[in-house]
Design an enzyme around this catalytic site. Structure first.
Site, PDB file in Angstrom:
ATOM      1  N   CYS A   1      28.953   0.636  -4.685  1.00 43.12           N
ATOM      2  CA  CYS A   1      27.671   0.324  -4.231  1.00 43.12           C
ATOM      3  C   CYS A   1      27.300  -1.073  -5.041  1.00 43.12           C
ATOM      4  O   CYS A   1      27.788  -2.033  -5.266  1.00 43.12           O
ATOM      5  CB  CYS A   1      26.748   1.076  -4.088  1.00 43.12           C
ATOM      6  SG  CYS A   1      25.197   0.866  -3.061  1.00 43.12           S
TER       7      CYS A   1
ATOM      8  N   GLY B   1       0.976  -1.213   0.079  1.00 49.16           N
ATOM      9  CA  GLY B   1       0.032   0.006   0.060  1.00 49.16           C
ATOM     10  C   GLY B   1       0.799   1.320   0.174  1.00 49.16           C
ATOM     11  O   GLY B   1       0.749   2.067  -0.826  1.00 49.16           O
ATOM     12  N   ALA B   2       1.876   1.412   0.790  1.00 44.39           N
ATOM     13  CA  ALA B   2       2.703   2.530   1.009  1.00 44.39           C
ATOM     14  C   ALA B   2       3.729   2.555  -0.210  1.00 44.39           C
ATOM     15  O   ALA B   2       3.912   3.630  -0.643  1.00 44.39           O
ATOM     16  CB  ALA B   2       3.501   2.426   2.365  1.00 44.39           C
ATOM     17  N   ALA B   3       4.096   1.438  -0.533  1.00 46.43           N
ATOM     18  CA  ALA B   3       5.030   1.247  -1.741  1.00 46.43           C
ATOM     19  C   ALA B   3       4.294   1.905  -2.914  1.00 46.43           C
ATOM     20  O   ALA B   3       5.073   2.694  -3.812  1.00 46.43           O
ATOM     21  CB  ALA B   3       5.567  -0.284  -2.060  1.00 46.43           C
TER      22      ALA B   3
ATOM     23  N   HIS C   1      29.458   5.820  -0.791  1.00 44.32           N
ATOM     24  CA  HIS C   1      29.269   6.642  -1.926  1.00 44.32           C
ATOM     25  C   HIS C   1      30.181   7.776  -2.079  1.00 44.32           C
ATOM     26  O   HIS C   1      29.463   8.936  -1.525  1.00 44.32           O
ATOM     27  CB  HIS C   1      27.773   6.665  -2.046  1.00 44.32           C
ATOM     28  CG  HIS C   1      26.939   5.692  -2.593  1.00 44.32           C
ATOM     29  ND1 HIS C   1      26.852   5.375  -3.718  1.00 44.32           N
ATOM     30  CD2 HIS C   1      26.113   4.928  -1.677  1.00 44.32           C
ATOM     31  CE1 HIS C   1      25.761   4.459  -3.829  1.00 44.32           C
ATOM     32  NE2 HIS C   1      25.332   4.063  -2.595  1.00 44.32           N
TER      33      HIS C   1
ATOM     34  N   GLU D   1      30.763   9.399  -4.688  1.00 39.89           N
ATOM     35  CA  GLU D   1      30.256  10.415  -5.471  1.00 39.89           C
ATOM     36  C   GLU D   1      29.032  11.272  -5.303  1.00 39.89           C
ATOM     37  O   GLU D   1      28.564  12.229  -5.695  1.00 39.89           O
ATOM     38  CB  GLU D   1      29.809   9.573  -6.907  1.00 39.89           C
ATOM     39  CG  GLU D   1      28.401   8.905  -6.804  1.00 39.89           C
ATOM     40  CD  GLU D   1      28.697   7.862  -6.035  1.00 39.89           C
ATOM     41  OE1 GLU D   1      27.692   7.090  -5.771  1.00 39.89           O
ATOM     42  OE2 GLU D   1      29.363   7.301  -5.122  1.00 39.89           O
TER      43      GLU D   1
END
EC number: 6.3.5.3
Length: 1298
Positions: free
Chosen positions: A1138, A305-307, A1263, A1265
């Protein structure tokens, strides 16, 4: 069909958690084992070589000991007749690896459950193990063959209104869950009698979705009378009044998927569509703003639902104008009481809930993960939000009732950027191709628009469940890459018109598209990409499968559009073409009929306007006297209330550094405390202008005084966004999200009065516009509990979000108290002017009370003066620290400042209180205001500025920060309260910790919570072995020679732009290279000096993080040769960050000198970790890290699978002594650590990055960058100017090339 056993599916921690859940359901369960099961649909026998490739493909993830299964099999599979997102990506990878005999791969989980249980108990176990929307459970592996059988399409059905009249339509209304009103039923009978035919079910569903409250906003467009008096304007009319009064700075309002406001001019950084070389284009970078809600689905299935709520809002931004780019997100949750087991709070009185929805705690465990997972995988930082709980029994004229949020508020919003020429939609020419871009149709989310327009509990549980969609963010990323390539073409953008597919699916999106373009459309149903061939026409046309957009592309632009989609591997289909006459026709070549054939005006035209006749109710309240309360007890209760307590558990799961354009996230200062007032992003990489967003909401106040709750939401938004440097108040534009239980006694009148207070009065007085918003009018949950009728009704809820262009992102204020600035004062600005109104305050709520009088914005002039003075003082450098006053009052504001500054407080209330009985109200009232820290020698000047602005009576010096751990509050020398900052911070952090403990690896949660007790934690620090402001690449840049670096991405990678920006700044030409370019032979790696594999979620991490990407290079002969040749060249260099780090670690067999590298697997916390971590650069041969060994500094972290797994302890030791470890995580004292969260993934010996023996290839999980500019760092030393410390890494590469 081939059946291939996979690895164990559960880590030890997840295994014990699931076993415990099953035992609670069925006590006879004694054991559990789970492993992945893979199924391959093949059209021929595989050769031994092909079998080896398949076996390697299906070996992924962490090494967990395999067991011989015993117990009863519960095989959880995707529903027959469907193709899961996992399947489509894994099948793509297999094809890219040359396995052409594999038609499809699919995956299930084989759960083996031990114990003696009945069939009923077995059913309960099965229910716990699967999501019935998308999965089924079998007892036999061989039955999985049905995955690959194809169902026959179901036919159309008609509703016989010519013969059966009104009764036939009323029956269909209930069976199909259409939620049609009486007058709509009359309208449809008249319309189809006029057409002389019966409607088809598909036409009725289409009408119901297009005309649902969700899509048409009937209440906001209705006519009104209140207490018998006719009202002049509609709700929407009053909102639009803000635009009619002040339209400056608004480029698009009320007519598109998002609104657009004027932004700053900057060098927009993207690849040239022809040469693929990244560069900056100087132009206005306008701001788009949107905030959506996804309340109904989140109540039923919180993760999806939230996604999908987040995904839908992202699509709204991308589908603005002729295509735009989402940039930064926000999220919000309001739920009922959490009642955390073992941590239930005194004010949390159990009331129960209906079966069909989940508990508030489950919503807050699963919902935020869903929203964060979508944003993370799509590649959008989540930078601000709010979280409130409220559930209370109150006395009304109609008796006692429970007010709260069993139907939650799930808010998803954000901002993006758009080119000036693309703000307005284009023209749809007759004959234009009408295209669906994105994923396939599946039978999910049917009737969502109508379902979310009903009060929870009035439709059947099956219809409720069917209306929840499921998410596939990697597909949406691919769609966005297509949209980006299109807008980057400028005036050659092939998109003339675009809408996202949301409520009602294609049945709403295509009619809206052609109608808004003043056209009709002719469509072929069987052209819709469909992963569930058995669907009926209604289901194909109306399902709400996610990650889809509809577009109009002119015939002459079609080939260009098609080439872009193919390069990005993004599915699309031409479903129809635009016609001159406003008729909507859908043909079905399979059945040879026309399921839809109706004039657009019947579908979207003159459906009757709603009229609402309502009455005001007397206001409610009860007596609440804070002066009788024990202050220590009050402090403890307030600090544990979720609206006040730390939101850390909501924040560290969401990537906050992706894009490299984040200047201010929620985490503040060297100790990274989540207390920021607003979010700030940079316009681009070459400027210090930007955008800010902030939120405000005070919903419980609406029970006492609804218009006050609206005014306070706007006031709080302004006191939050005031922390950023904004040229003038009217630059701020607002989104208003309105939630109400329409029809509940008194609520409609409260809604009308509040919209009027905001739209006709306060906003015009402030000179502020509301160009965008959303309403949800069914905020009530009803159910029957053993014969007792129960209901929970939400208060009227206005959630406000402010957006504004920012003058200088380096001058954003934070609540971090500065102890390095000499003697300082804390000044309270009290916009309540000493009234200290306690109504609906957190203190009242924690005692089960409401009080009587709500705080309010009494005078807009005070708010304007406050904003102007704060902006002026910030501009002049007088404010060291700033925090607004909100939930929990002055006490919480000052404590949060002390938490962020890691210091004590000495507060004296002599200047703000007349007697002791006022002290509790002064400490805990939630009137608007702020606390600022200024140098003591500047205090007279600061007070004078407030006085000159007419705020003399609002300001007082209330104390000083002190350089120890003591918090003391006194009144005329007498102690009022004292405590230790560390222990108070633990109380404030405990609610977050308790949820984190239930959700993540409890061992990690314990370590983080215990770290708060550490007395001498110095926080983040910087110790460099080089000068951060020294540009060692400058001499090479001066030569004008710019070596080429391939910025490599695969489908689902999302970190390429900031990576290109870092290399570009260091003097390289960064070139956009997609894996599809290499596989197709369009790109030759011999043309490049360097290659960088970027971060993201290649293939959505299917077949392991970075593993699918690596294997499509290993097992494709052209790609393998290209990579191997590149790695073997002694003049080449490679970086993997990553997802690129994970990918290269899986290519180690091609990379000389990488034999010591580990495999990267799931973090120890079992959670995506987004943090700022301290690392130390190791002595190594890495060409990127020369001259940096021994340096310690913070770096951005954002990954779910960064744990370095070595074959065994010997392999770890070999790596350690080989000199190939490049980075290690250290704690704030500089010691190498495996302790969470300093080591966010639990890697042994703190390993965070590796290099090869010759140093030409370097891989790392952090990360660099994203933090190469000083302003990109969440915290940085003051002596950093433009560059951050990590810029040195990229310049080292440029120096090495020479």
């Amino acid at each position: 069909m081939l059946i291939l056993r996979g690895a164990p599916a559960l880590s030890a921690f997840r295994h014990s958690k699931l076993l415990e859940q099953l035992k609670q359901k069925v006590s006879a369960v004694s054991g559990l084992y789970a492993e992945f099961a893979h199924f391959a649909d093949v059209n021929d026998v595989l050769t031994s070589e092909e079998q080896q490739v398949l076996d390697r493909l299906l070996k992924y993830g962490p090494s967990v000991p395999v067991q011989e299964p015993s117990g009863r099999l519960f095989l959880v599979l995707p529903r027959f007749g469907t193709i899961s997102p996992w399947s489509s990506k894994a099948s793509d990878i297999a094809r890219n690896c040359g396995l052409s005999k594999i038609q499809r791969l699919e995956r299930g989980i084989a759960f083996y459950v031990e114990g003696q249980f009945s069939e009923t108990e077995a059913q309960a176990i099965a229910d716990s193990l699967h999501d019935r929307m998308t999965q089924l459970v079998l007892g036999d592996l061989e039955q999985a063959a049905n995955l690959f059988s194809h169902a026959q399409p179901k036919p159309l059905t008609a509703v016989d209104i010519l013969g059966g009249g009104r009764a036939a339509l009323e029956k269909a209304n209930v069976e199909l869950g259409l939620a049609l009103a009486e007058d709509e039923i009359d309208y449809l009978i008249t319309s189809f009698n006029g057409l002389g035919r019966n409607p088809h079910d598909i036409e009725l569903m289409m009408f119901a979705q297009a005309n649902s409250e969700h899509c048409r906003h009937k209440i906001f467009n209705a006519s009104w009378d209140i207490d018998g008096q006719s009202q002049e304007k509609s709700l929407f009319g009053m909102i639009k009044n803000t635009y009619q009064m002040h339209s400056e700075g608004v480029l698009s309002a009320y007519k598109d998927n998002a609104s657009v406001i004027v932004g700053n001019v900057a060098g927009r950084f993207f690849p040239d569509p022809e040469t693929r070389q990244y560069g900056a284009v100087q132009e206005p970078v306008h701001i788009l703003m949107k905030v959506e809600t996804h309340n109904h689905p989140t109540a039923i299935a919180p993760f999806p639902g939230a996604a999908t709520g987040s995904g839908g809002e992202i699509r709204d931004e991308g589908a603005t104008g002729r295509g735009a780019k989402p940039k930064a997100g926000l999220t919000g949750f309001t739920v009922s009481n959490l009642q955390i087991p073992g941590f239930v709070q005194p004010w949390e009185v159990p009331y129960g809930k209906p079966e069909r929805i989940v508990t508030a705690l489950d919503i807050m465990i699963e919902g935020p993960l869903g929203g964060a997972a979508f944003n993370n995988e799509f590649g959008r930082p989540a930078l601000t939000g709010y979280f409130r709980t409220f559930e209370q029994s109150i006395t009304t004229p109609h008796g006692d009732e429970v007010r709260g949020y069993h139907k939650p508020i799930m808010l998803a919003g954000g901002m993006g950027n758009i080119r000036e020429d693309h703000v307005q939609k284009g023209e749809i020419t007759v004959g234009s191709k009408l295209i669906v871009l994105g994923g396939p149709a599946m039978l999910i989310g049917l009737g969502g628009g109508a379902a979310s327009s009903m009060a929870t509990g009035t439709s059947s549980a099956d219809l409720d469940f069917a209306s929840v969609q499921r998410e596939n963010p990697e597909m949406e990323r691919r769609c966005q890459e297509v949209i980006d390539r299109c807008w980057q073409l400028g005036d050659r953008n092939p998109i003339s018109f675009i809408h996202d597919v949301g409520a009602g699916g294609l049945s709403n999106a295509f009619p809206e598209l052609v109608n808004d373009g003043d056209r009709g459309g002719r469509f072929e149903l069987r052209n819709v990409p469909n992963d569930e061939p058995g669907m009926a026409p209604l289901e194909i046309w109306s399902n709400e499968s996610q990650e889809r957009y509809v577009l109009a592309v002119g015939v002459e632009d079609f080939e260009r559009f098609k080439a872009i989609c193919e390069r990005e591997r993004c599915p699309f289909a031409v479903v129809g073409e635009a016609t001159a006459e406003p008729q909507l026709t859908v043909t079905d070549s399979h059945f040879g009929n026309s399921p839809v054939d109706m004039p657009l005006e019947v579908l979207l035209g003159k459906a009757p306007r709603m009229h609402r006749s309502v009455a005001r109710e007397e206001e409610i309240g009860d007596d609440f006297d804070p002066s009788t309360l024990d202050i220590e007890e009050s402090v403890q209760r307030v600090l544990r209330h979720p609206a006040v307590a730390s939101k850390s558990f909501l924040i560290t799961i969401g990537d906050r550094s992706i894009t490299g354009l984040v200047a201010r996230d929620q985490m503040v200062g060297p100790w990274q405390v989540p207390v920021a007032d607003c979010a700030v992003t940079a316009t681009s990489f070459d400027v210090n202008t930007g955008e800010a967003m902030a939120m405000g909401e005070r919903t419980p106040l609406a029970l006492l005084d609804a218009p006050a709750s609206g005014r306070m939401a706007i006031g709080e938004t302004l006191t939050n966004i005031a922390a950023s440097l904004i040229e003038k108040l009217s630059d701020i534009k607002l989104s208003a999200n309105w939630m109400s239980a329409a029809g509940h006694p008194g609520e409609d009148a409260r809604l009308y009065d509040t919209v009027k207070a905001v739209g006709m009065e306060l906003c015009p007085e402030l000179g502020i516009t509301i160009p965008v918003g959303k309403d949800s009018m069914s905020m009530k949950t009803r159910w029957s509990d053993e014969g007792t009728e129960k209901s929970v009704t939400s208060p009227l809820s206005l959630i406000v979000t402010g957006f504004a262009p920012v003058v200088d992102i380096r001058q954003t204020l934070t609540p971090e108290l500065r102890m390095d600035k000499g003697i300082t004062d804390l000044i309270l600005i009290d916009l309540g002017r000493g009234q200290n109104r306690m109504g609906a305050s957190i203190l009242a709520q924690t005692h089960g009370k409401l009080g009587r009088v709500a705080p309010d914005v009494d005078d807009a002039e005070d708010l304007k003066a406050f904003f102007a003075v704060i902006q002026g003082l910030n501009s002049d450098g007088h404010i060291l620290s700033y925090h607004d006053r909100s939930d929990g009052g002055l006490l919480v504001s000052t404590l949060e400042m002390a938490f962020a500054g890691h210091c004590g407080l000495n507060l004296h209330l002599d200047g703000v209180a007349d007697n002791v009985s006022e002290l509790s109200a002064i400490l805990f009232n939630e009137e608007l205001g702020a606390v600022i820290q200024v140098r003591q020698d500047a205090t007279p000047l600061v007070l004078a500025q407030f006085s000159a602005a007419g705020l003399e009576d609002c300001v007082a010096v209330i104390g000083q920060p002190i350089n120890n751990d003591e918090v003391s509050i006194s009144f005329h020398g007498e102690p009022v309260f004292s405590g230790q900052r560390r222990l108070l911070q633990r109380q404030w952090a405990e609610t977050s910790y308790q949820i984190q403990r239930l959700r993540d690896n409890a061992e990690c949660a314990d370590q983080e919570f215990d770290a708060l007790l550490e007395e001498d934690n110095p926080g983040l620090t910087v110790k460099l072995g080089f000068d951060v402001n020294d540009d060692i690449a400058a001499p090479y840049i001066k030569t004008g020679v710019r070596p080429q670096v391939a910025v490599l991405r695969e489908q689902g990678v999302n970190g390429q732009v900031e990576m290109a920006a870092a290399f570009d700044r260091a003097g390289f030409n960064a070139i956009d290279v997609h894996m599809s370019d290499i596989l197709a032979g369009r790109v030759d790696l011999n043309d490049f000096k360097g290659m960088v594999a970027c971060g993201g979620f290649s293939y959505g991490d299917v077949l392991g993080a970075g593993e699918g990407w690596a294997k499509s290079a290993l097992f494709n002969s052209r790609a393998r040769d290209a990579f191997q040749g590149f790695f073997e060249r002694s003049d080449s260099f490679t970086l993997g960050v990553c997802n690129g780090c994970q990918m290269l670690s899986n290519l180690h067999e091609l990379i000389p000198g990488s034999e010591f590298w580990p495999h990267f697997v799931r973090n120890r916390s079992e959670q995506f970790e987004a943090r700022v971590a301290m690392v130390q650069v190791q002595e190594s041969a890495s060409i990127f890290l020369q001259g940096m060994a021994g340096s310690r500094m913070p770096i951005a972290i954002a990954h779910g699978e960064g744990h370095a797994e070595f074959r065994n302890d010997d392999a770890l030791l070999e790596a350690d002594v080989s000199g190939t470890v490049a980075l290690r995580f250290v704690d704030n004292h500089g010691k190498v650590t495996e302790t969470y969260p300093a080591n966010p993934n639990g890697s042994p010996r703190g390993i965070g990055g590796m290099t090869t023996l010759d140093g030409r290839v370097t891989i790392m999980m952090p990360h660099p960058e994203r933090v190469f500019r000083a302003v990109q760092n969440s915290w940085r030393p003051e002596d950093w100017n433009e560059d951050g410390a990590w810029m040195r890494m990229f310049r080292n590469a440029r120096a090495w090339v020479n």
